[in-house]
Design a protein around this motif. Structure first.
Motif, mmCIF file in Angstrom:
data_model
loop_
_atom_site.group_PDB
_atom_site.id
_atom_site.type_symbol
_atom_site.label_atom_id
_atom_site.label_comp_id
_atom_site.label_asym_id
_atom_site.label_seq_id
_atom_site.Cartn_x
_atom_site.Cartn_y
_atom_site.Cartn_z
ATOM 1 N N LYS A 480 109.251 -7.170 -54.909
ATOM 2 C CA LYS A 480 108.637 -6.720 -53.667
ATOM 3 C C LYS A 480 109.622 -6.847 -52.511
ATOM 4 O O LYS A 480 110.183 -7.915 -52.283
ATOM 5 C CB LYS A 480 107.383 -7.538 -53.376
ATOM 6 C CG LYS A 480 106.621 -7.085 -52.151
ATOM 7 C CD LYS A 480 105.395 -7.962 -51.934
ATOM 8 C CE LYS A 480 104.656 -7.563 -50.670
ATOM 9 N NZ LYS A 480 103.514 -8.464 -50.398
ATOM 10 N N ASP A 482 109.977 -6.414 -48.496
ATOM 11 C CA ASP A 482 109.299 -6.293 -47.200
ATOM 12 C C ASP A 482 110.312 -5.865 -46.156
ATOM 13 O O ASP A 482 111.402 -6.450 -46.050
ATOM 14 C CB ASP A 482 108.659 -7.615 -46.802
ATOM 15 C CG ASP A 482 107.515 -8.016 -47.722
ATOM 16 O OD1 ASP A 482 106.727 -7.130 -48.095
ATOM 17 O OD2 ASP A 482 107.430 -9.207 -48.088
ATOM 18 N N SER A 556 105.928 -2.610 -47.023
ATOM 19 C CA SER A 556 106.126 -3.376 -48.244
ATOM 20 C C SER A 556 106.283 -2.398 -49.398
ATOM 21 O O SER A 556 105.450 -1.497 -49.579
ATOM 22 C CB SER A 556 104.940 -4.307 -48.496
ATOM 23 O OG SER A 556 105.157 -5.111 -49.631
#
Length: 650
Positions: A480, A482, A556
């Protein structure tokens, strides 16, 4: 002073064009790629030399050539052009603008001539009107041609046609021919002559049904089609044509505005003197006198600097250049091309420009795209401020494995062919698209790099009205990423960008090894860099989340399993959102920045520094939602020094 004056004059010299009317033809289908094919290795992105005023055809005193060029120039057999992928009966024509009151209005078209590189057998010449709104009107001339030859084919009209330009915007003038896919597939003549280049249109089924298609051949020059127009009383003894006025797109109040143009002689005699008036917003501010002018192939250059008052209103203004007198007398005949104008914008201040956005349009199936890549590689060796994004696209010959849907949207409003690139989405003078061609001859790569450097310098006349900062965190376990993009804006930002303001975020990847066509041969292990993998925002950008004169947008993204994080970059930029109102000349990338994904913060800190000079300015949860106070779990904290930390709140 920046060197944009050199760039400006380069445009006047390299792309000097007369004041040709640009007519939008609503009935014409827009093709996605350059469709013409070349008999030899002629690259459509080659830098053009100035168009030359070669020897003119001998005519009677009351006759004149109506065409995009008026010389005997015709391409040789080895330079012929064709569309062998679309065999069958086709019509081909060039757009020739004609306006009421022009020198041809009221004249009679007595003959039509067209140049060929190879005979096409029987043919037919035709003339079709364009309505005042630019739509295709009626066919007003049609005459069969029994046979054709290489070179010029002159067709004397059985019934001459009288031009009435009161309710039209111009004509489509052309001929029929049979396109083959054999050795005689390259009959069309395009030449680098004339003072402007007109689009070439073909009628047939070129992939989207039967209709008129713009085949995007402007970079090849003008189609060899001309009319001979006879006019009672003849044509003016003295007649000057002024070219396209070129100026920088923005100028700071209190500085000097640079401008340039050229004037050509289109009369029977050369005047002993002439003057050009310079106006701003309809008010004359200067007059330039040319005594004993020497008209070269590039015309007579008219250029200078104008003082812009500090208190001139911020916003758009108009610069006009016009033939004021010829031999001391105000011209009264054939004055339709005696004036041209360009707009410029006055601003107050600018931030530093961080990066130059280069959107590169390419395809694995594009045979000259490796040359375009070489040009851009030469560019990044010269400067360290390039944010390079390669947007791949499909071609008729194959589907590019790196094409993404969002990339198609971005490509559509910027280019019509590969290889090409846009620079800060600036629409440069005398260009047909935002992106310019990169298919230069290999021997001209160094010149092309210098040329593009000038284009970027020209684009930097557009002020940076916003800053761009990119802060990232990355979780290896979940992949992930961000992303927070933030910055400040100046007061003029609202004036010039306003409701069209958009933030766009790209993800790119380097080091992708796969096939690539290169000048007719396949390279099986070609390294593709800067490949657009994902558009994090809408392809046209997202609305900026403003708070006063600052903005902050957070995103995100979960990286694909096949992507290598260590080879990826984030590119973010602020621009105007593309729309029908600003599709070409006002996209204005005001600033851009790029960072490597591998440099994203990956650690979780259990404490935040309480140093006196560093303070917490914003806090988010793991999903990127802004928090008003610490919340149990992972908190992402933005600090006043621009850094971002992760902390666990228990």
């Amino acid at each position: 002073m920046r060197k944009s004056l050199l760039t400006l004059m380069a445009f006047v010299i390299m792309a000097s064009t007369a004041n040709a009317q640009k007519t939008f033809m609503a009935d014409v289908l827009k093709t996605e790629k350059v469709m013409v094919q070349n008999h030899q290795d002629l690259k459509t992105g080659e830098i053009k030399k100035p168009m030359k005023a070669r020897k003119k055809i001998q005519l009677a005193d009351n006759e004149k050539i109506m065409g995009m060029y008026d010389t005997d120039e015709v391409a040789t057999a080895s330079m012929g052009i064709g569309l062998p992928s679309y065999p069958g009966n086709l019509k081909i024509a060039t757009l020739i603008p004609v306006s009421a009151g022009s020198k041809f209005d009221g004249g009679k078209i007595k003959s039509i001539r067209f140049g060929l590189c190879q005979p096409v057998g029987a043919s037919r010449v035709f003339v079709i009107t364009l309505t005042a709104s630019g739509n295709i009107g009626n066919e007003v001339i049609s005459q069969d041609v029994e046979t054709t030859t290489a070179g010029w084919n002159t067709v004397e009209l059985t019934t001459p046609y009288t031009i009435d330009a009161s309710n039209i915007s111009g004509y489509l003038i052309g001929f029929d021919y049979t396109q083959t896919n054999t050795a005689n597939a390259y009959p069309l003549s395009f030449v680098n002559a004339g003072m402007s280049v007109s689009p070439t249109y073909v009628y047939g089924n070129l992939g989207q049904g039967l209709g008129w298609y713009n085949i995007n051949a402007e970079s090849l020059g003008n189609l060899s089609v001309q009319c001979i127009v006879e006019k009672e009383g003849g044509y003016p003894q003295y007649d000057l044509i002024i070219g396209n006025t070129i100026t920088v797109p923005f100028v700071k109040g209190g500085s000097k505005l640079q401008y340039g143009n050229a004037v050509w002689n289109d009369g029977k005699a050369i005047p002993t003197s002439f003057t050009v008036g310079i106006g701003i917003d309809g008010k004359e501010v200067d007059v330039i006198t040319k005594d004993a002018p020497e008209f070269t192939d590039e015309g007579v250059e008219i250029s200078g600097l104008l003082d812009i008052h500090t208190d001139m209103e911020v916003g758009e203004h108009t610069l006009s250049m016009y033939i004021k007198t010829i031999n001391g007398t105000v011209p009264t005949e054939a004055t339709d091309n005696d004036m041209s104008s360009a707009t410029f914008n006055v601003y107050k201040e600018s931030m530093p420009r961080q990066k130059q956005l280069v959107e590169h349009f390419t395809s694995q199936y594009c045979t000259y795209c490796p040359i375009g890549i070489s040009v851009l590689e030469g560019l990044i060796k010269k400067r360290n401020d390039i944010a390079w994004v390669s947007i791949h696209g499909d071609m008729q010959s194959g589907t590019d494995q790196y094409t993404i849907d969002a990339g198609r949207y971005i490509t559509e409003f910027q280019t019509t062919g590969f290889p090409s690139a846009s620079f800060n989405r600036t629409f440069f003078p005398n260009q047909e698209n935002v992106a310019i061609g990169l298919g230069f001859n290999e021997s001209m790569i160094d010149m092309a790099v210098a040329y593009i450097g000038n284009l970027i310098d020209y684009s930097n006349e557009i002020p940076a009205l916003a800053s761009v900062a990119i802060n990232t965190t990355y979780d290896d376990a979940t992949k992930k990423l961000d992303i927070t993009v933030s910055g400040q804006t100046l007061d003029d930002f609202t004036k010039f960008v306003g409701s069209d303001a958009a933030l766009t975020v790209y993800l790119t990847e380097d080091g992708l090894v796969s096939k690539q066509l290169n000048q007719g041969k396949w390279i099986t292990s070609f390294t593709h860099d800067n490949v657009l993998r994902k558009v994090v925002t809408h392809p046209y950008g997202d609305a900026m989340k403003m708070s006063g004169n600052t903005y902050e947008n957070s995103y995100s993204v979960t990286l694909d399993e096949t992507w290598n994080k260590d080879n990826m970059h984030i590119v973010a930029f602020v621009s105007r959102k593309p729309s029908s109102a600003n599709r070409y000349d006002k996209l204005w990338v005001t600033n851009a920045e790029t960072v490597a994904v591998k440099d994203a913060a990956t650690g979780i800190d259990t404490a935040i520094s309480n140093g006196a000079d560093i303070k917490e300015v914003a806090r988010y949860n793991a999903n990127g939602v802004r928090l008003s106070a610490p919340q149990k779990g992972i908190n992402i904290v933005k600090l006043s020094d621009g850094s971002i930390k992760k902390t666990i709140v228990e």
